[in-house]
Motif scaffolding. Structure first.
Motif, short mmCIF file in Angstrom:
data_model
loop_
_atom_site.label_atom_id
_atom_site.label_comp_id
_atom_site.label_asym_id
_atom_site.label_seq_id
_atom_site.Cartn_x
_atom_site.Cartn_y
_atom_site.Cartn_z
N ASP A 127 -0.74 10.91 -0.04
CA ASP A 127 -1.12 11.43 1.28
C ASP A 127 -1.82 10.38 2.13
O ASP A 127 -1.60 10.31 3.34
CB ASP A 127 -2.03 12.65 1.14
CG ASP A 127 -1.26 13.87 0.62
OD1 ASP A 127 -0.02 13.91 0.76
OD2 ASP A 127 -1.92 14.78 0.07
N LYS A 128 -2.64 9.54 1.50
CA LYS A 128 -3.37 8.52 2.27
C LYS A 128 -2.44 7.43 2.81
O LYS A 128 -2.85 6.63 3.64
CB LYS A 128 -4.48 7.90 1.43
CG LYS A 128 -4.01 7.12 0.24
CD LYS A 128 -5.18 6.60 -0.57
CE LYS A 128 -4.68 5.85 -1.78
NZ LYS A 128 -5.78 5.38 -2.61
N MET A 129 -1.19 7.44 2.37
CA MET A 129 -0.21 6.46 2.84
C MET A 129 0.77 7.07 3.85
O MET A 129 1.80 6.48 4.15
CB MET A 129 0.56 5.87 1.67
CG MET A 129 -0.32 5.18 0.63
SD MET A 129 -1.27 3.81 1.32
CE MET A 129 0.00 2.61 1.57
N LEU A 130 0.43 8.27 4.36
CA LEU A 130 1.27 8.95 5.35
C LEU A 130 0.55 8.98 6.70
O LEU A 130 -0.67 9.08 6.76
CB LEU A 130 1.56 10.39 4.91
CG LEU A 130 2.32 10.55 3.60
CD1 LEU A 130 2.38 12.04 3.21
CD2 LEU A 130 3.72 9.97 3.70
N ASP A 131 1.34 8.92 7.79
CA ASP A 131 0.73 9.03 9.11
C ASP A 131 0.48 10.50 9.46
O ASP A 131 0.70 11.40 8.64
CB ASP A 131 1.60 8.32 10.17
CG ASP A 131 2.97 8.97 10.37
OD1 ASP A 131 3.17 10.15 9.99
OD2 ASP A 131 3.85 8.30 10.94
N LYS A 132 0.05 10.76 10.68
CA LYS A 132 -0.28 12.12 11.11
C LYS A 132 0.93 13.06 11.10
O LYS A 132 0.78 14.27 10.99
CB LYS A 132 -0.91 12.10 12.50
CG LYS A 132 -2.29 11.47 12.52
CD LYS A 132 -2.84 11.40 13.92
CE LYS A 132 -4.19 10.68 13.89
NZ LYS A 132 -4.73 10.50 15.22
N LYS A 133 2.10 12.49 11.23
CA LYS A 133 3.33 13.31 11.22
C LYS A 133 3.90 13.48 9.81
O LYS A 133 4.94 14.11 9.64
CB LYS A 133 4.39 12.68 12.13
CG LYS A 133 4.01 12.69 13.59
CD LYS A 133 5.11 12.08 14.42
CE LYS A 133 4.71 12.07 15.89
NZ LYS A 133 5.75 11.48 16.73
N ASN A 192 4.89 10.93 7.82
CA ASN A 192 5.83 9.86 7.49
C ASN A 192 5.09 8.69 6.84
O ASN A 192 3.92 8.45 7.16
CB ASN A 192 6.55 9.38 8.76
CG ASN A 192 7.42 10.48 9.33
OD1 ASN A 192 8.17 11.14 8.62
ND2 ASN A 192 7.31 10.69 10.64
N PRO A 193 5.77 7.95 5.98
CA PRO A 193 5.11 6.80 5.33
C PRO A 193 4.63 5.76 6.34
O PRO A 193 5.30 5.50 7.34
CB PRO A 193 6.22 6.21 4.44
CG PRO A 193 7.20 7.31 4.25
CD PRO A 193 7.14 8.14 5.51
N LEU A 194 3.47 5.21 6.07
CA LEU A 194 2.93 4.17 6.94
C LEU A 194 3.75 2.89 6.85
O LEU A 194 3.85 2.13 7.81
CB LEU A 194 1.48 3.86 6.54
CG LEU A 194 0.46 4.98 6.79
CD1 LEU A 194 -0.88 4.61 6.18
CD2 LEU A 194 0.33 5.24 8.28
N PHE A 195 4.32 2.65 5.66
CA PHE A 195 5.10 1.43 5.46
C PHE A 195 6.55 1.78 5.18
O PHE A 195 6.84 2.80 4.55
CB PHE A 195 4.52 0.64 4.27
CG PHE A 195 3.09 0.27 4.47
CD1 PHE A 195 2.74 -0.78 5.31
CD2 PHE A 195 2.09 0.98 3.83
CE1 PHE A 195 1.41 -1.11 5.50
CE2 PHE A 195 0.76 0.66 4.02
CZ PHE A 195 0.41 -0.39 4.86
N ARG A 196 7.42 0.91 5.64
CA ARG A 196 8.85 1.09 5.38
C ARG A 196 9.13 1.08 3.89
O ARG A 196 8.46 0.38 3.13
CB ARG A 196 9.61 -0.07 6.00
CG ARG A 196 10.50 0.37 7.11
CD ARG A 196 11.43 -0.76 7.45
NE ARG A 196 11.11 -1.16 8.82
CZ ARG A 196 11.63 -2.20 9.40
NH1 ARG A 196 12.45 -2.98 8.76
NH2 ARG A 196 11.33 -2.47 10.63
N ASP A 197 10.13 1.85 3.50
CA ASP A 197 10.55 1.86 2.11
C ASP A 197 11.23 0.54 1.79
O ASP A 197 11.62 -0.21 2.70
CB ASP A 197 11.51 3.03 1.87
CG ASP A 197 11.56 3.49 0.43
OD1 ASP A 197 11.04 2.78 -0.44
OD2 ASP A 197 12.13 4.56 0.18
#
Length: 139
Positions: free
Chosen positions: A102-108, A110-115
């Protein structure tokens, strides 16, 4: 519920756990579960919930015989493409994917970093409670 022609003890109170027939039936049950899970993956909603049909491991202590089935399932689940990545493109084996914390997801969400080039993020459509069932199987 499993119904089959198991070899039983003379009293009919238990299974003969060393019977080759019974051991073969265990393998058949495992194979049937994997085939069913693969079929459920074709369904729009059930593809995210097939793990609910796995034997519960935390809530139940299985004897040695039925514990073998759990072990077989644990081994075989890792070999088959049963989980979708974030893009939902093609099914992949369980060990190839992981949940994005969860800490690696934005407010929407989605992942903060590209896969990575070879996707490793698990689809966001799996519920945590269902994934915890797979945790019990060593995922």
């Amino acid at each position: 519920m499993i119904n089959s022609d198991f070899v039983t003890e003379a009293s009919r109170q238990g299974l003969v756990t060393t019977s080759q027939r019974n051991l073969d039936l265990l393998r058949g049950i495992c194979d049937a579960f994997i085939a069913a899970a693969l079929q459920l993956c074709r369904h729009d909603k059930l593809r995210y919930t097939w793990m609910r049909f796995l034997p519960k491991t935390k809530e139940h202590q299985y004897d040695h015989f039925w514990g073998r089935l759990v072990d077989m399932l644990q081994t075989n689940l890792r070999l088959h493409p049963l989980m979708l990545p974030w893009s939902e493109s093609t099914f992949r084996p369980i060990p190839e994917l992981y949940t994005v914390p969860d800490k690696m997801l934005d407010k929407k969400g989605n992942p903060l970093f590209r896969d990575t080039r070879v996707e490793s993020y698990l689809s966001k459509n799996y519920q945590r409670k269902d994934l915890s069932i797979l945790d019990d199987y060593g995922w």
